[in-house]
Design an enzyme around this catalytic site. Sequence first.
Site, PDB file in Angstrom:
ATOM      1  N   PRO A 182      -0.122   6.130 -15.959  1.00 43.01           N
ATOM      2  CA  PRO A 182       1.332   6.180 -16.136  1.00 43.01           C
ATOM      3  C   PRO A 182       1.835   6.415 -17.566  1.00 43.01           C
ATOM      4  O   PRO A 182       2.530   5.571 -18.153  1.00 43.01           O
ATOM      5  CB  PRO A 182       1.769   4.815 -15.600  1.00 43.01           C
ATOM      6  CG  PRO A 182       0.615   3.918 -15.893  1.00 43.01           C
ATOM      7  CD  PRO A 182      -0.609   4.777 -15.703  1.00 43.01           C
ATOM      8  N   CYS A 183       1.534   7.568 -18.093  1.00 44.01           N
ATOM      9  CA  CYS A 183       1.993   7.897 -19.448  1.00 44.01           C
ATOM     10  C   CYS A 183       3.512   8.073 -19.515  1.00 44.01           C
ATOM     11  O   CYS A 183       4.088   8.036 -20.606  1.00 44.01           O
ATOM     12  CB  CYS A 183       1.264   9.138 -19.969  1.00 44.01           C
ATOM     13  SG  CYS A 183       1.452  10.599 -18.949  1.00 44.01           S
TER      14      CYS A 183
END
Length: 160
Positions: A123-124
């Site tokens: 989840p950047c």
Amino acid sequence: MYHHYFSTPKGFPRPFIHITADHNGIIGVDFVNQINEKERKNVHTEQCIKELEQYFNGERDNFSVILNPSGTHFQKRVWQQLGEIPYGQCWSYKELAIALGSANFCRAVGMANSRNPIALIIPCHRVIGHDGKLVGYSGGLDIKSWFLDYEKNGNSRKIG
């Protein structure tokens, strides 16, 4: 190499999520406008599809599909740490760097974040600028904004 194109929910900025896998796990997730390759699924793409459906239906807030990203040791450390950011929350690049051992890692963390080959699942999109602004997302800030809004508003947008 295995490929699958997942149709995104109505209102999402791109019509498809392109999933790529090898025998060991998912190696790529990106957002595309068209199908460019013949689909060939394996156990990893099938699991990824199931988990994406659950995510977009508000039934999942983290992923368990096996990942096999290609990157340096430091990049992999960053990507692993990204998975520690709780669903619906955001960290700054500095907070991420400190979690990895030093505020001096900010620039390197930003570079590793930008090279994340498995967007959304790693989840950047949950990393923002220190001033709270949306910065840097290889999929486009429109997609980053969509994910942050979706997670913040409790998955109020269901598929269908």
